[in-house]
Motif scaffolding. Structure first.
Motif, mmCIF file in Angstrom:
data_model
loop_
_atom_site.group_PDB
_atom_site.id
_atom_site.type_symbol
_atom_site.label_atom_id
_atom_site.label_comp_id
_atom_site.label_asym_id
_atom_site.label_seq_id
_atom_site.Cartn_x
_atom_site.Cartn_y
_atom_site.Cartn_z
ATOM 1 N N PHE A 284 -33.855 22.250 -1.756
ATOM 2 C CA PHE A 284 -33.832 20.813 -2.033
ATOM 3 C C PHE A 284 -34.204 20.021 -0.783
ATOM 4 C CE2 PHE A 284 -31.706 16.680 -2.574
ATOM 5 C CZ PHE A 284 -32.199 16.311 -3.817
ATOM 6 N N GLY A 285 -33.694 20.462 0.362
ATOM 7 C CA GLY A 285 -33.988 19.754 1.601
ATOM 8 C C GLY A 285 -35.450 19.831 1.988
ATOM 9 N N THR A 286 -36.050 21.001 1.823
ATOM 10 C CA THR A 286 -37.449 21.194 2.208
ATOM 11 C C THR A 286 -38.410 20.529 1.230
ATOM 12 O OG1 THR A 286 -36.910 23.310 3.264
ATOM 13 C CG2 THR A 286 -39.217 22.935 2.685
ATOM 14 N N CYS A 287 -38.176 20.756 -0.063
ATOM 15 C CA CYS A 287 -39.154 20.346 -1.072
ATOM 16 C C CYS A 287 -38.964 18.910 -1.568
ATOM 17 C CB CYS A 287 -39.094 21.293 -2.272
ATOM 18 S SG CYS A 287 -39.402 23.019 -1.866
ATOM 19 N N TRP A 288 -37.711 18.442 -1.644
ATOM 20 C CA TRP A 288 -37.478 17.115 -2.228
ATOM 21 C C TRP A 288 -37.077 16.077 -1.189
ATOM 22 C CZ3 TRP A 288 -33.979 13.211 -2.825
ATOM 23 C CH2 TRP A 288 -34.192 12.320 -3.880
ATOM 24 N N LEU A 289 -36.063 16.388 -0.373
ATOM 25 C CA LEU A 289 -35.490 15.360 0.497
ATOM 26 C C LEU A 289 -36.377 15.031 1.698
ATOM 27 C CD1 LEU A 289 -33.222 13.443 1.144
ATOM 28 C CD2 LEU A 289 -31.947 15.340 2.154
ATOM 29 N N THR A 290 -36.807 16.044 2.431
ATOM 30 C CA THR A 290 -37.569 15.790 3.660
ATOM 31 C C THR A 290 -38.815 14.944 3.414
ATOM 32 O OG1 THR A 290 -36.728 17.835 4.645
ATOM 33 C CG2 THR A 290 -38.679 16.859 5.646
ATOM 34 N N PRO A 291 -39.612 15.205 2.365
ATOM 35 C CA PRO A 291 -40.800 14.360 2.152
ATOM 36 C C PRO A 291 -40.486 12.902 1.844
ATOM 37 C CG PRO A 291 -40.982 16.435 0.932
ATOM 38 C CD PRO A 291 -39.570 16.342 1.414
ATOM 39 N N ARG A 292 -39.247 12.600 1.501
ATOM 40 C CA ARG A 292 -38.876 11.224 1.160
ATOM 41 C C ARG A 292 -38.121 10.506 2.285
ATOM 42 N NH1 ARG A 292 -39.055 14.161 -3.482
ATOM 43 N NH2 ARG A 292 -39.612 13.061 -5.421
ATOM 44 N N LEU A 293 -37.674 11.248 3.280
ATOM 45 C CA LEU A 293 -36.817 10.658 4.307
ATOM 46 C C LEU A 293 -37.493 9.541 5.083
ATOM 47 C CD1 LEU A 293 -34.687 13.498 5.963
ATOM 48 C CD2 LEU A 293 -33.898 11.518 4.658
ATOM 49 N N HIS A 294 -38.822 9.567 5.173
ATOM 50 C CA HIS A 294 -39.496 8.508 5.936
ATOM 51 C C HIS A 294 -39.204 7.137 5.340
ATOM 52 C CE1 HIS A 294 -42.828 7.649 3.046
ATOM 53 N NE2 HIS A 294 -42.582 8.883 2.671
ATOM 54 N N ARG A 295 -39.025 7.069 4.017
ATOM 55 C CA ARG A 295 -38.715 5.776 3.402
ATOM 56 C C ARG A 295 -37.312 5.312 3.791
ATOM 57 N NH1 ARG A 295 -42.249 7.596 -0.920
ATOM 58 N NH2 ARG A 295 -40.624 8.678 -2.098
ATOM 59 N N PHE A 296 -36.398 6.261 3.919
ATOM 60 C CA PHE A 296 -35.042 5.882 4.321
ATOM 61 C C PHE A 296 -35.011 5.399 5.768
ATOM 62 C CE2 PHE A 296 -30.909 6.805 6.214
ATOM 63 C CZ PHE A 296 -30.067 6.111 5.344
ATOM 64 N N VAL A 297 -35.627 6.144 6.682
ATOM 65 C CA VAL A 297 -35.568 5.751 8.098
ATOM 66 C C VAL A 297 -36.361 4.480 8.343
ATOM 67 C CG1 VAL A 297 -35.092 8.081 8.910
ATOM 68 C CG2 VAL A 297 -37.461 7.323 8.722
ATOM 69 N N LYS B 190 -24.028 -4.220 9.584
ATOM 70 C CA LYS B 190 -25.112 -3.413 9.029
ATOM 71 C C LYS B 190 -24.834 -1.939 9.272
ATOM 72 C CE LYS B 190 -27.854 -3.929 13.270
ATOM 73 N NZ LYS B 190 -29.115 -4.385 13.842
ATOM 74 N N ALA B 191 -25.506 -1.109 8.509
ATOM 75 C CA ALA B 191 -25.361 0.334 8.648
ATOM 76 C C ALA B 191 -26.083 0.802 9.905
ATOM 77 C CB ALA B 191 -25.943 1.033 7.423
ATOM 78 N N PRO C 197 -33.654 1.361 10.243
ATOM 79 C CA PRO C 197 -34.036 1.782 11.600
ATOM 80 C C PRO C 197 -32.864 2.048 12.531
ATOM 81 C CG PRO C 197 -34.460 -0.569 11.269
ATOM 82 C CD PRO C 197 -34.121 -0.004 9.934
ATOM 83 N N ASP C 198 -31.672 1.565 12.182
ATOM 84 C CA ASP C 198 -30.514 1.771 13.058
ATOM 85 C C ASP C 198 -29.708 3.022 12.694
ATOM 86 O OD1 ASP C 198 -30.883 -0.589 14.638
ATOM 87 O OD2 ASP C 198 -30.204 -1.761 12.914
ATOM 88 N N ILE C 199 -30.173 3.765 11.687
ATOM 89 C CA ILE C 199 -29.511 5.018 11.307
ATOM 90 C C ILE C 199 -30.411 6.184 11.697
ATOM 91 C CG2 ILE C 199 -28.597 6.419 9.411
ATOM 92 C CD1 ILE C 199 -28.015 3.901 7.883
ATOM 93 N N SER C 200 -29.831 7.162 12.394
ATOM 94 C CA SER C 200 -30.567 8.393 12.692
ATOM 95 C C SER C 200 -30.001 9.508 11.822
ATOM 96 C CB SER C 200 -30.450 8.764 14.175
ATOM 97 O OG SER C 200 -29.094 8.988 14.526
ATOM 98 N N ILE C 201 -30.889 10.362 11.334
ATOM 99 C CA ILE C 201 -30.508 11.423 10.409
ATOM 100 C C ILE C 201 -30.555 12.775 11.108
ATOM 101 C CG2 ILE C 201 -31.196 12.683 8.330
ATOM 102 C CD1 ILE C 201 -29.963 10.109 7.591
#
Length: 294
Positions: free
Chosen positions: A101-114, A88-89, A118-122
């Protein structure tokens, strides 16, 4: 040259002082200084010019630091690949992209990725200037232009248009421009800085005017989120990606019949990480989010 001294030398070279390097290494300033002096004695060359405001690498020091950076970056890459689970990853993934892009698009979506991984830290590094992925300043990047380095793997993510926006208050006070020519009598919000976050960010300054002329800015700012704030507050008219405008839903899109530039977004990473599961799942996450699949 033993590894400990090289590690300390590299920390000093990057920090520019014994004190700052000591803070990073959890060593005293005197201990760091002694190790550097011992390394210089062993090599029989000076590695730093010492002066009141800090340290500057000598020519020999620059040569050594370039090699040390390459060695440590390769070791870090190897370590991350060796420690990654085969099933697993898992592990840390350092992601860099532009501030906007990081502030407005990516950061608000990162919670879905983490949540899903759960075994990947960003570690998210927001920087409008491109970091060197080959030197492991980050693992992967979302770039708003095609990669310039030939040794990077790239995946096209999306084309983001640059619509023209104004606030309702501004339009009520100054009127709505009907053509690009009308912009010459309006106040513009433009990007000001050495590292434009996206290509063509200041296209409104040149659109519809002679080649040797530019429309002046009412305000310049070196941040896409701040440009969006300025436009939303009624300072003037501006062109920004929709992902920066989305935080201000009252913004009005104007001159919709005008063909606007687009920004090509790419997901890029070094060839050495082609088989990394962390990279693969993050790439798939980006594509799913951009295509609305989540």
């Amino acid at each position: 040259m033993d590894w400990d001294k090289l590690r300390i030398f590299h920390a000093v070279a990057e920090a520019g002082s014994f004190t700052h390097a000591g803070d990073v290494l959890n060593l005293s300033q005197s201990a760091v200084s002694r190790q550097i002096s011992a390394l210089e004695e062993a090599l029989q060359v000076p590695l730093f010019h010492r002066h009141a405001r800090g340290l500057i690498l000598t020519e020999q020091g620059e040569t050594l630091n370039q090699t040390v950076r390459e060695v440590f970056s390769k070791l870090a890459m190897t370590q991350s690949l060796l420690t990654e689970s085969k099933e697993k990853a898992a592990g840390r993934l350092r992601v860099t992209t532009t501030t906007g892009f990081g502030t407005c698009w990516l950061t608000p979506r990162l919670h879905r990725f983490v949540d899903a991984n759960p075994d990947i830290s960003i570690t998210l590094i927001l920087e409008d200037n491109d970091l060197d992925l080959g030197m492991r300043e980050a693992d992967v990047a979302v770039r708003m232009h095609p990669p310039r380095q030939p040794d990077l793997v790239q995946r096209h993510l999306a084309d983001f248009p640059l619509p023209i926006y104004a606030s309702p208050g501004y339009l009520e006070e100054f009127g709505t421009p009907a053509t690009l020519d009308d912009l010459s009598s309006h106040k513009l919000v433009l990007f000001g800085g050495y590292h434009p976050p996206v290509p063509h960010i200041n296209w409104l300054a040149e659109a519809g005017v002679p080649a040797d002329e530019k429309r002046p800015a009412r305000i310049e700012v070196n941040s896409l989120p701040a440009m969006a704030e300025a436009i939303a507050s009624g300072v003037g008219i501006g062109s920004i990606p929709a992902y920066a405008a989305v935080l201000h839903p009252h913004l009005v899109k104007i001159l919709s019949d005008v063909t606007v530039p687009t920004v090509d977004a790419y997901f890029v990473y070094p060839e050495e990480l082609r088989t990394s599961k962390r990279v693969a799942v993050f790439r798939d996450f980006l594509l799913a989010e951009i295509n609305g699949r989540h």
